[in-house]
Design an enzyme around this catalytic site. Structure first.
Site, PDB file in Angstrom:
ATOM      1  N   SER A 131       0.884  -1.064   0.100  1.00  0.00           N
ATOM      2  CA  SER A 131       0.057  -0.029  -0.103  1.00  0.00           C
ATOM      3  C   SER A 131       0.881   1.322   0.023  1.00  0.00           C
ATOM      4  O   SER A 131       0.397   2.505  -0.674  1.00  0.00           O
ATOM      5  CB  SER A 131      -0.805  -0.013   1.044  1.00  0.00           C
ATOM      6  OG  SER A 131      -0.357  -0.120   2.452  1.00  0.00           O
ATOM      7  N   ASN A 132       1.754   1.245   0.763  1.00  0.00           N
ATOM      8  CA  ASN A 132       2.766   2.349   0.644  1.00  0.00           C
ATOM      9  C   ASN A 132       3.560   2.613  -0.859  1.00  0.00           C
ATOM     10  O   ASN A 132       3.756   3.692  -1.416  1.00  0.00           O
ATOM     11  CB  ASN A 132       3.841   2.379   1.572  1.00  0.00           C
ATOM     12  CG  ASN A 132       3.414   2.952   2.940  1.00  0.00           C
ATOM     13  OD1 ASN A 132       3.086   3.889   2.956  1.00  0.00           O
ATOM     14  ND2 ASN A 132       3.788   2.197   4.091  1.00  0.00           N
ATOM     15  N   ARG A 157      12.647  -7.834   6.381  1.00  0.00           N
ATOM     16  CA  ARG A 157      13.912  -8.415   6.643  1.00  0.00           C
ATOM     17  C   ARG A 157      14.886  -7.387   7.333  1.00  0.00           C
ATOM     18  O   ARG A 157      15.185  -6.026   6.595  1.00  0.00           O
ATOM     19  CB  ARG A 157      14.793  -9.043   5.357  1.00  0.00           C
ATOM     20  CG  ARG A 157      13.743  -9.994   4.663  1.00  0.00           C
ATOM     21  CD  ARG A 157      13.976 -11.400   5.144  1.00  0.00           C
ATOM     22  NE  ARG A 157      13.019 -12.292   4.698  1.00  0.00           N
ATOM     23  CZ  ARG A 157      13.049 -13.584   5.072  1.00  0.00           C
ATOM     24  NH1 ARG A 157      14.077 -14.151   5.678  1.00  0.00           N
ATOM     25  NH2 ARG A 157      12.196 -14.407   4.515  1.00  0.00           N
ATOM     26  N   LEU A 199      18.205  -5.501   7.380  1.00  0.00           N
ATOM     27  CA  LEU A 199      19.192  -5.149   6.355  1.00  0.00           C
ATOM     28  C   LEU A 199      20.790  -5.009   7.150  1.00  0.00           C
ATOM     29  O   LEU A 199      20.959  -4.531   8.180  1.00  0.00           O
ATOM     30  CB  LEU A 199      19.163  -4.085   5.505  1.00  0.00           C
ATOM     31  CG  LEU A 199      17.764  -3.925   4.662  1.00  0.00           C
ATOM     32  CD1 LEU A 199      17.705  -2.577   3.873  1.00  0.00           C
ATOM     33  CD2 LEU A 199      17.761  -5.221   3.758  1.00  0.00           C
ATOM     34  N   ASN A 232      13.425   4.146   5.279  1.00  0.00           N
ATOM     35  CA  ASN A 232      12.007   3.275   5.869  1.00  0.00           C
ATOM     36  C   ASN A 232      11.192   4.164   6.485  1.00  0.00           C
ATOM     37  O   ASN A 232      11.307   5.281   6.967  1.00  0.00           O
ATOM     38  CB  ASN A 232      12.528   2.229   6.846  1.00  0.00           C
ATOM     39  CG  ASN A 232      11.560   1.512   7.487  1.00  0.00           C
ATOM     40  OD1 ASN A 232      10.959   0.766   6.452  1.00  0.00           O
ATOM     41  ND2 ASN A 232      11.505   1.173   8.683  1.00  0.00           N
ATOM     42  N   HIS A 263       8.307   4.155   9.664  1.00  0.00           N
ATOM     43  CA  HIS A 263       7.984   3.182  10.911  1.00  0.00           C
ATOM     44  C   HIS A 263       6.555   3.851  11.445  1.00  0.00           C
ATOM     45  O   HIS A 263       6.382   4.923  11.428  1.00  0.00           O
ATOM     46  CB  HIS A 263       9.073   3.395  11.842  1.00  0.00           C
ATOM     47  CG  HIS A 263       8.865   2.706  13.178  1.00  0.00           C
ATOM     48  ND1 HIS A 263       9.088   1.425  13.076  1.00  0.00           N
ATOM     49  CD2 HIS A 263       8.542   3.042  14.489  1.00  0.00           C
ATOM     50  CE1 HIS A 263       8.847   0.827  14.410  1.00  0.00           C
ATOM     51  NE2 HIS A 263       8.288   1.896  15.188  1.00  0.00           N
ATOM     52  N   ASP A 313      20.267   2.305   9.316  1.00  0.00           N
ATOM     53  CA  ASP A 313      21.552   2.089   9.556  1.00  0.00           C
ATOM     54  C   ASP A 313      21.360   0.971  10.269  1.00  0.00           C
ATOM     55  O   ASP A 313      20.620  -0.105  10.149  1.00  0.00           O
ATOM     56  CB  ASP A 313      21.968   3.284  10.465  1.00  0.00           C
ATOM     57  CG  ASP A 313      21.178   3.526  11.971  1.00  0.00           C
ATOM     58  OD1 ASP A 313      20.294   2.302  12.338  1.00  0.00           O
ATOM     59  OD2 ASP A 313      21.352   4.572  12.566  1.00  0.00           O
ATOM     60  N   ASP A 338      15.609   0.838  13.723  1.00  0.00           N
ATOM     61  CA  ASP A 338      14.737   2.139  13.605  1.00  0.00           C
ATOM     62  C   ASP A 338      15.413   3.201  14.298  1.00  0.00           C
ATOM     63  O   ASP A 338      14.849   3.861  14.981  1.00  0.00           O
ATOM     64  CB  ASP A 338      13.222   1.810  14.275  1.00  0.00           C
ATOM     65  CG  ASP A 338      12.726   0.520  13.585  1.00  0.00           C
ATOM     66  OD1 ASP A 338      12.642   0.448  12.381  1.00  0.00           O
ATOM     67  OD2 ASP A 338      11.764   0.022  14.133  1.00  0.00           O
ATOM     68  N   GLU A 380       0.884   7.490   6.681  1.00  0.00           N
ATOM     69  CA  GLU A 380       2.126   6.946   6.047  1.00  0.00           C
ATOM     70  C   GLU A 380       1.926   7.234   4.584  1.00  0.00           C
ATOM     71  O   GLU A 380       3.117   7.501   3.808  1.00  0.00           O
ATOM     72  CB  GLU A 380       2.456   5.402   6.168  1.00  0.00           C
ATOM     73  CG  GLU A 380       2.829   5.140   7.544  1.00  0.00           C
ATOM     74  CD  GLU A 380       2.858   3.709   7.794  1.00  0.00           C
ATOM     75  OE1 GLU A 380       3.444   3.375   8.955  1.00  0.00           O
ATOM     76  OE2 GLU A 380       2.886   2.651   6.785  1.00  0.00           O
TER      77      GLU A 380
END
Length: 252
Positions: A52-53, A132, A134, A148, A150, A182, A186, A215
């Site tokens: 959806s984003n 996942r 990273l 990202n 959140h 990073d 988060d 979002e």
């Protein structure tokens, strides 16, 4: 693009991925995301779910609100909705098997994701529900160029089910945050935030739904600001970010 900017001299370099991007060096105190060539700002989008984003971002690109193009969509889930949504729009979309681990990519999968993004010449990696963590080489390959979203106002409530954490904690306001990725959870520099009130009769489901709607406003606004070169990161401080409490889709 990302151009290094040191406090001492404000010097800039423009080399790196496909000769178009400069990664921040270890001693750099900040970097700026900006368009430096007439070529389009290219996005690589990673997702594991319905997408959806991604749809909100793709729609904003289609209307011209976000000056960018989707170069590739990748997923670790073969039948993920995000792949179907991308293919409906005629966009390159591929499944890459994640390997043997449950919460991260194995070494071969990580290399495959990195290779696909590099071949697509992406300027920015956008995580849209990618489930996942990273690590290592992936972060090094796209240092300072992974974002990202959140579902909380970080640094409050990092991790899973942030909307449920907020409700159980009794806060009156929560929201969503776009941040750089990073090696932490988060924990990257905050690029933009949008507040969502917590109502007295909220359930985890109703609160999550309203955060999700926020979002869909915040993520395109932040990607647009990055594509236009309107954000500069100095340590953990971001200049000209989309601010907490700003009106929908607005920049200061």
């Amino acid at each position: 693009m990302i151009a290094k900017q040191t406090q001492a001299q404000g010097s800039q370099s423009q080399t790196g991925l496909s000769g178009r991007v400069a990664l921040p060096e270890g001693g750099a105190t900040g970097y700026q995301v900006r368009v430096t060539t007439p070529n389009s700002f290219r996005l690589g989008i990673l997702g594991s779910g319905k997408g959806s984003n991604f749809v909100a971002l793709a729609d904003a690109i289609a209307t011209g609100a976000v000056p960018a193009e989707v170069a590739v969509v990748l997923s670790d889930v073969e039948d993920a909705g995000i792949l179907a949504r991308a293919r409906e729009r005629g966009l390159p979309a591929s499944f890459i098997a994640p390997g043997k681990f449950r919460t991260k990519l194995d070494e071969a999968a990580e290399a495959a994701f990195v290779s696909a993004l590099q071949e697509a010449r992406v300027d920015l990696v956008v995580l849209a529900g990618f489930m996942r963590v990273l690590k290592g080489e992936f972060l090094r390959a796209f240092e300072g160029r992974i974002i990202n979203i959140h579902p909380s106002l970080l640094p409050s409530f990092p991790g899973l089910a942030a909307w449920r954490q907020a409700l159980e904690h009794g806060v009156k306001v929560t929201g969503c945050t776009v941040h750089l990725v990073d090696a932490g959870v988060d924990s990257g520099a905050i690029l933009g935030q949008l507040a969502v009130p917590v109502l007295d009769d909220d359930t985890p489901e109703t609160l999550h739904q309203r955060i999700h709607a926020a979002e869909h406003t915040l993520y395109p606004a932040c990607v647009a600001a990055l594509a236009r070169g309107e954000m500069q990161v100095q340590g953990r401080r971001v200049r000209a970010a989309v601010r907490h409490g700003a009106g929908p889709g607005t920049l200061p």
